[in-house]
Scaffold this motif. Structure first.
Motif, short mmCIF file in Angstrom:
data_model
loop_
_atom_site.label_atom_id
_atom_site.label_comp_id
_atom_site.label_asym_id
_atom_site.label_seq_id
_atom_site.Cartn_x
_atom_site.Cartn_y
_atom_site.Cartn_z
N PRO A 70 -18.67 18.89 -27.86
CA PRO A 70 -19.52 19.31 -26.73
C PRO A 70 -20.64 18.32 -26.46
N ILE A 71 -20.74 17.89 -25.22
CA ILE A 71 -21.74 16.89 -24.84
C ILE A 71 -22.34 17.28 -23.49
N THR A 72 -23.66 17.11 -23.36
CA THR A 72 -24.33 17.25 -22.08
C THR A 72 -24.67 15.85 -21.57
N LEU A 73 -24.17 15.53 -20.40
CA LEU A 73 -24.41 14.22 -19.79
C LEU A 73 -25.38 14.38 -18.64
N ASN A 74 -26.58 13.81 -18.79
CA ASN A 74 -27.63 13.89 -17.77
C ASN A 74 -27.70 12.55 -17.03
N LEU A 75 -27.44 12.59 -15.74
CA LEU A 75 -27.47 11.39 -14.91
C LEU A 75 -28.80 11.33 -14.17
N LEU A 76 -29.70 10.46 -14.62
CA LEU A 76 -31.02 10.33 -14.01
C LEU A 76 -30.99 9.23 -12.95
N ALA A 77 -31.66 9.50 -11.82
CA ALA A 77 -31.66 8.50 -10.75
C ALA A 77 -32.80 8.80 -9.78
N ARG A 78 -33.16 7.78 -9.04
CA ARG A 78 -34.11 7.95 -7.92
C ARG A 78 -33.33 7.93 -6.61
N HIS A 79 -33.88 8.62 -5.60
CA HIS A 79 -33.39 8.54 -4.22
C HIS A 79 -31.95 9.03 -4.08
N VAL A 80 -31.68 10.15 -4.71
CA VAL A 80 -30.35 10.76 -4.60
C VAL A 80 -30.30 11.72 -3.42
N ALA A 81 -31.38 12.46 -3.19
CA ALA A 81 -31.35 13.52 -2.17
C ALA A 81 -32.60 13.48 -1.30
N LEU A 82 -32.45 13.97 -0.08
CA LEU A 82 -33.58 14.15 0.83
C LEU A 82 -34.14 15.55 0.61
N VAL A 83 -35.31 15.62 -0.01
CA VAL A 83 -35.93 16.91 -0.33
C VAL A 83 -37.20 17.11 0.50
N LEU A 84 -38.07 16.10 0.52
CA LEU A 84 -39.34 16.18 1.24
C LEU A 84 -39.40 15.10 2.31
N ASP A 85 -40.25 15.32 3.30
CA ASP A 85 -40.48 14.28 4.30
C ASP A 85 -40.92 13.01 3.60
N GLY A 86 -40.35 11.92 3.99
CA GLY A 86 -40.69 10.63 3.36
C GLY A 86 -39.70 10.19 2.31
N ASP A 87 -38.86 11.11 1.83
CA ASP A 87 -37.83 10.72 0.87
C ASP A 87 -36.84 9.77 1.53
N LYS A 88 -36.39 8.79 0.78
CA LYS A 88 -35.37 7.85 1.26
C LYS A 88 -34.16 7.95 0.35
N VAL A 89 -33.01 8.19 0.94
CA VAL A 89 -31.78 8.38 0.17
C VAL A 89 -31.05 7.05 0.01
N CYS A 90 -30.57 6.80 -1.20
CA CYS A 90 -29.77 5.62 -1.49
C CYS A 90 -28.32 6.07 -1.72
N PRO A 91 -27.42 5.83 -0.76
CA PRO A 91 -26.04 6.32 -0.89
C PRO A 91 -25.32 5.83 -2.14
N GLU A 92 -25.64 4.59 -2.58
CA GLU A 92 -24.97 4.07 -3.78
C GLU A 92 -25.31 4.91 -5.02
N ARG A 93 -26.45 5.57 -5.00
CA ARG A 93 -26.82 6.43 -6.13
C ARG A 93 -26.42 7.87 -5.88
N ALA A 94 -26.31 8.25 -4.64
CA ALA A 94 -25.90 9.62 -4.32
C ALA A 94 -24.46 9.90 -4.75
N VAL A 95 -23.69 8.84 -5.00
CA VAL A 95 -22.32 9.05 -5.50
C VAL A 95 -22.33 9.82 -6.82
N LEU A 96 -23.44 9.78 -7.55
CA LEU A 96 -23.54 10.50 -8.82
C LEU A 96 -23.33 12.00 -8.62
N THR A 97 -23.74 12.53 -7.47
CA THR A 97 -23.58 13.96 -7.24
C THR A 97 -22.11 14.33 -7.14
N GLY A 98 -21.31 13.44 -6.56
CA GLY A 98 -19.88 13.72 -6.44
C GLY A 98 -19.17 13.64 -7.77
#
Length: 565
Positions: A70-98
């Motif tokens: 059993p292993i928990t894999l935590n993928l940490l990243a910046r700019h994955v999602a647009l949450v607040l005004d001013g956030d900038k999304v990086c699609p190359e990192r958003a692939v982690l969600t998929g």
């Protein structure tokens, strides 16, 4: 120190840890915490090395070196999602969600989460440190698949059911508008083109990698009737033209910059403008993570990632009114064999969010569930043992008319990302959550209230004839709530699917821990009957038994030799 681009570095790392007796319970993958997303973004293929490919190599190494633990894999990243005004999304990192939604489907022992750390988390003046927040989240028992930290606030991703365009918005289509459709000779692309032809007598640019014969030869091709697929395509194009549409066929690899430029210039040269783009080109993923290579992943990414980037770049000068990306629900619910495909669709979703509002073009990504009559799911060629699952899934898929109506309504709404599902999305996502109750007694107990009789199948009922088959039959009956399962019955014909087969794998590991040790999930797909997988396990039993006897003989020989001394 490891090189994120080298798969063997991850293998060596885990080998060293295993040699030193280190058992890994939690992994923090933090290669994507560096840098910031600039106001003006441009695609960087090398960024995929730290996200998509790095995780692929890591998980492959885990499967080889530490299966079942059993292993928990935590993928940490910046700019994955647009949450607040001013956030900038990086699609190359958003692939982690998929990919995070796919990994647990193929590795039942791995829980995978994405933790998005925004710039707000590191701003001066906030109380506490973002590192402490993340550390507490990492060691928590939270089952939230995607988390975003903004300052001291913790956000989770949910989906809300809404009606696009509020049900009353007028059509955004122009009468005789010019619409550029990639994958234009494919199922969904052609269905959308036919609607545009009928609704507004559109001028259509149908882009495909397929080379169509000259129009002068079409009549003779239809008369010869030797190629049914080609004849059908020709008739559908001619029908669109009888409805008042004009059709320009363009053969192009949508990921090739020169070919895309040539196709767009041909469109503008013929029709004078491009009013809308529908990017429906794509290639499905069809292999397990353990067998994927960089080149096979890149082939799936090419039309949806490179193609999206090149098409958007070519369209900047023409400023179409809308740019539709035909994405997939796989980006949010994963699925076996979909690592690269889920990543490609997650990229498209993030790309639309990033680009919408930058210029005059409205970007929107639509995460489609399977279409019933057309598209990849309907036309995918599968081995015989997966046909039953495919037929079951298509029963509740999107009808062509439903899909086209949904697209038209979405175009009239300003939101940049949608998911279209014919079933309750919350329930679908919960059912697709692979690590939901996969330990211990994960299946429904056999009781008179829920047990079902064995239905008529293409196979004759055959009883188990050895102990391994008896155990397996019991597990299958418990999982599927069927009163009896024959050893020749196909798991998918019995009602199983790619979600239940994950549970089956876990239950078999619990019942037969020694025999199932290091047995990968893909073997259940390759041997979807009790007799088939039972034979594999019987061979393992014989090998283990032989190894045990050899060990005893060696110990006996050693004792005899010592005694003689």
């Amino acid at each position: 120190m490891i090189d994120v681009t080298k798969s063997d570095h991850y293998q060596r790392l885990l080998n060293d840890l295993k040699r030193d007796g280190c058992a890994i319970d939690c992994i923090v993958h933090a290669f994507n915490l560096d840098g910031s997303s600039e106001e003006s973004w441009s695609y960087d293929p090398a960024a995929m090395d730290k996200s998509l490919y790095s995780v692929l190599y890591l998980v492959q190494a885990l499967g080889d070196r530490m299966p079942g633990h059993p292993i928990t894999l935590n993928l940490l990243a910046r700019h994955v999602a647009l949450v607040l005004d001013g956030d900038k999304v990086c699609p190359e990192r958003a692939v982690l969600t998929g990919i995070s939604r796919v990994i647990p489907h193929e590795f039942a022992n791995v829980t995978c989460r994405v933790l998005d750390v925004g710039d707000q988390a590191t701003r001066p003046g906030r109380v506490g440190s973002w590192e402490e927040d993340i550390a507490r989240d990492v060691v928590s028992e939270s089952m939230d698949a995607q988390v975003a930290w903004r300052g001291s606030q913790r956000w989770i991703r949910i989906f809300e059911q809404v009606t696009p365009g509020n049900g009353t918005a007028p059509s955004v289509l122009r009468e005789r508008g010019v619409y550029f459709v990639t994958g234009g000779l494919g199922g969904i692309g052609m269905a959308i083109a036919e609607h545009l032809a009928q609704a507004v007598q559109a001028r259509l640019v149908l882009v495909s990698r397929r080379v169509m014969p000259p129009r002068a030869n079409w009549a003779s091709i239809i008369d010869a009737a030797t190629d049914n697929e080609l004849c059908t395509l020709i008739r559908r194009i001619e029908r669109m033209e009888t409805l008042g549409a004009e059709v320009l066929l363009a053969c192009a690899d949508i990921a090739d910059q020169d070919q895309v430029r040539e196709a767009t210039l041909a469109a503008v040269g013929r029709f004078g403008a491009i009013h809308g783009v529908i990017h429906a080109a794509g290639v499905a993923g069809d292999s397990m993570i353990t067998t994927k290579t960089r080149s096979s992943v890149a082939a799936v990414l090419r039309p949806k990632v490179d193609g999206t980037v090149e098409l958007a770049r070519a369209m900047q000068v023409f400023e179409p009114e809308f740019f539709v990306l035909c994405s997939s629900m796989s980006a949010v619910n994963g699925g076996v064999g979909q690592y690269d495909y889920a990543a490609a669709n997650a990229f498209q979703d993030a790309f639309a969010v990033r680009m919408d509002g930058v210029g005059r073009t409205h970007y929107v990504s639509i995460g489609w569930a399977a279409w019933k009559e057309v598209g990849m799911a309907a036309n995918m060629r599968l081995p015989a043992y997966l046909l039953a699952e495919k037929e079951q899934q298509l029963k509740s898929a999107i009808g062509t008319d439903e899909g086209v109506r949904a697209l038209m309504a979405i175009l009239a709404d300003p939101l940049p990302h949608w998911i279209v599902s014919p079933r309750d999305l919350a329930g679908t996502l919960e059912a697709a959550r692979p690590n939901s109750g996969l330990t211990g007694a994960v299946s429904r107990p056999l009781t008179p209230t829920n047990v079902q009789p064995r239905q008529e199948l293409t196979t004759t009922y055959i009883e188990p004839d050895n102990q391994i088959e008896e155990v397996l039959v019991g597990v299958w009956q418990e999982l599927l709530s069927i009163d009896r399962v024959g050893v020749a019955d196909n798991f998918f014909e019995l009602g199983g699917d790619s979600i239940l087969i994950i549970r089956l794998h876990t239950m078999m590991r619990n019942q037969l821990p020694e025999l199932m040790r290091e047995v990968p999930l893909k073997l259940l797909f390759e041997h979807p009957t009790v007799a088939g997988i039972g034979a594999v396990l019987a061979e393992r039993y014989e090998a283990l038994h032989y190894a045990g006897e050899v060990k005893k003989m060696r110990e006996t020989t050693l004792i005899m030799e010592v005694g003689e001394i």
